[in-house]
Write a protein that holds these residues in place. Structure first.
Motif, short mmCIF file in Angstrom:
data_model
loop_
_atom_site.label_atom_id
_atom_site.label_comp_id
_atom_site.label_asym_id
_atom_site.label_seq_id
_atom_site.Cartn_x
_atom_site.Cartn_y
_atom_site.Cartn_z
N LYS A 1 1.01 -1.21 0.02
CA LYS A 1 -0.05 -0.10 -0.06
C LYS A 1 0.95 1.23 0.00
O LYS A 1 0.53 2.21 -0.57
CB LYS A 1 -0.98 0.11 1.14
CG LYS A 1 -1.92 1.18 1.14
CD LYS A 1 -2.88 1.17 2.50
CE LYS A 1 -3.94 2.28 2.32
NZ LYS A 1 -3.09 3.59 2.15
N LYS A 2 1.84 1.58 0.80
CA LYS A 2 3.03 2.43 0.93
C LYS A 2 3.54 2.45 -0.40
O LYS A 2 3.79 3.89 -0.91
CB LYS A 2 3.96 2.13 2.06
CG LYS A 2 3.42 2.37 3.30
CD LYS A 2 4.40 2.00 4.37
CE LYS A 2 5.43 3.12 4.33
NZ LYS A 2 5.07 4.45 5.19
N LEU A 3 3.88 1.56 -1.15
CA LEU A 3 4.41 1.79 -2.49
C LEU A 3 3.53 2.32 -3.48
O LEU A 3 3.76 3.20 -4.14
CB LEU A 3 5.28 0.49 -2.79
CG LEU A 3 6.29 0.11 -2.08
CD1 LEU A 3 6.73 -1.48 -2.51
CD2 LEU A 3 7.69 0.83 -2.57
N LYS A 4 2.40 1.73 -3.55
CA LYS A 4 1.34 2.11 -4.62
C LYS A 4 0.79 3.53 -4.31
O LYS A 4 0.62 4.23 -5.20
CB LYS A 4 0.09 1.28 -4.32
CG LYS A 4 0.37 -0.12 -4.95
CD LYS A 4 -0.77 -0.93 -4.89
CE LYS A 4 -0.59 -2.25 -5.78
NZ LYS A 4 -1.80 -3.20 -5.64
N ASP A 5 0.83 4.06 -2.96
CA ASP A 5 0.45 5.38 -2.54
C ASP A 5 1.34 6.21 -2.89
O ASP A 5 1.08 7.48 -3.35
CB ASP A 5 0.24 5.52 -0.98
CG ASP A 5 -1.29 4.73 -0.69
OD1 ASP A 5 -1.87 4.54 -1.63
OD2 ASP A 5 -1.30 4.48 0.39
N SER A 6 2.80 5.93 -3.23
CA SER A 6 3.91 6.62 -3.43
C SER A 6 3.88 6.64 -5.13
O SER A 6 4.96 7.28 -5.53
CB SER A 6 5.20 6.19 -2.81
OG SER A 6 5.05 6.46 -1.40
#
Length: 357
Positions: free
Chosen positions: A144-149
């Motif tokens: 999720k953190k990677l996709k949100d970035s």
């Protein structure tokens, strides 16, 4: 509405039938005894005493049944050793396997253009032991953190409870056709155990044994089983014995050298396949504190992974001053809780980002 509730109601009637029958029979018997007491020629004082005994007995059985229902259908905490019956209920509620028999969404072999695929290998920590919602597990949080970035990424979790290094590598070999770009390797200090000769497995099996009469009542009652293990000192002793058994493997040079050889060969294989590797080491939460017994082992294994080309995160650096019990998934489960998984995801995010360039 009734049709929707019927499956739940029918399951309850089947699962709880013994206690329903016992309570119904006792209720009828209580009415019968109350009638007989009132009709008897005993003194008023004796009647009151007998009525009180009947009432207390019935209330105690009813209260036991209420607690039984609570631990069967409401109580919702896991057990890291698998001793408690409530653990099976926890798994029924929160663990769903995909077609590959991993606790994750279904995997697709075909990878979309521009997508980086990350494979997470490890044991019950990677699996999310004690974590009710997989979205609170470090692999899911990282995705999720990677996709949100803004990164195009898929994170597949291959964690298997009870597996050691050899077993984890074997799991990777089964699904290497999924074409991972990055491997995250969750490492725990019991991973050194030899696959076929683990010294920890016999300890867990031996300490789970109880006297025949205890086992009989435990089989019939979740409440009794919970109380028994809550009062037993054997649970903490098992952790102590497992710690001793696990750390002793690092002192056996034959076992340690074999363990390192397996790791080095696997990292070499991944390097030849042009895979990037990040190793994240989790500490023994049950023994955190100033006298933590495995600090040197953390340093030794972190250096070894780095010498063989892997990026390394050692969570001991961030958790050593914490109260270990505060980091447990539950009172009977020493797996890391959601806080530790968030910390792991944050540290992995910082390590993985540069690998996308």
């Amino acid at each position: 509405m009734f049709l929707k509730l019927w499956p739940h109601l029918s399951y309850f009637l089947s699962d709880f039938s013994l206690y329903l029958v016992v309570n119904f029979v006792l209720f009828c018997l209580s009415l019968f005894f109350i009638y007989k007491i009132f009709k008897s020629k005993a003194s008023e004082r004796k009647k009151k005493l007998l009525l009180s005994l009947v009432f207390v007995f019935f209330v105690l059985v009813l209260a036991f049944s209420v607690f039984e229902a609570y631990f069967r259908y409401v109580y919702d905490e896991s057990d890291g050793l698998g001793y408690l019956k409530v653990n099976s209920k926890w798994h029924q509620r929160h663990v769903i396997y995909n077609a590959y028999f991993y606790r994750d969404r279904d995997f697709t072999v075909e990878k979309k253009e521009g997508v980086k695929r990350i494979g997470v290998i490890g044991d019950s920590i990677a699996f999310g032991g004690g974590i009710k919602n997989v979205n609170d597990r470090f692999s899911n949080l990282l995705e999720k953190k990677l996709k949100d970035s803004g990164y195009k990424v898929e994170v597949y979790d291959l964690g298997k409870p009870g597996y050691d290094t050899e077993g984890e590598i074997a799991e990777y070999q089964k699904v290497k056709n999924l074409d991972f770009d990055i491997i995250i390797w969750e490492y725990f200090l019991n991973d050194v155990q030899p696959q076929e000769k683990s010294t920890g497995t016999p300890i867990i099996a031996r300490n789970s044994q109880t006297a025949n009469f205890v086992q009989f009542f435990s089989d019939k009652s979740y409440f009794f089983d919970f109380i028994f293990w809550r009062l037993s000192t054997r649970y903490q002793k098992t952790f102590e014995q497992l710690k001793t058994a696990d750390l002793a493997q690092y002192e056996d040079q034959n076992i340690l050298n074999h363990h390192k050889l397996i790791i080095a060969d696997f990292l070499k294989e991944l390097n030849l396949e042009n895979k990037k590797v990040v190793v994240i080491i989790f500490p023994l939460l049950a023994f955190l504190g100033p006298d933590y017994p495995a600090g040197e082992i953390h340093n030794q294994m972190a250096n070894f992974f780095e010498d063989n080309g892997a990026e390394v995160i050692d969570l001991l650096d961030y958790l050593k001053d914490k109260n270990g019990r505060d980091l447990w998934a539950s009172q009977f489960d020493s797996h890391p809780n959601e806080f530790v998984h968030r910390l792991a995801a944050d540290k992995l995010f910082d390590k993985v980002k540069p690998l996308f360039r």
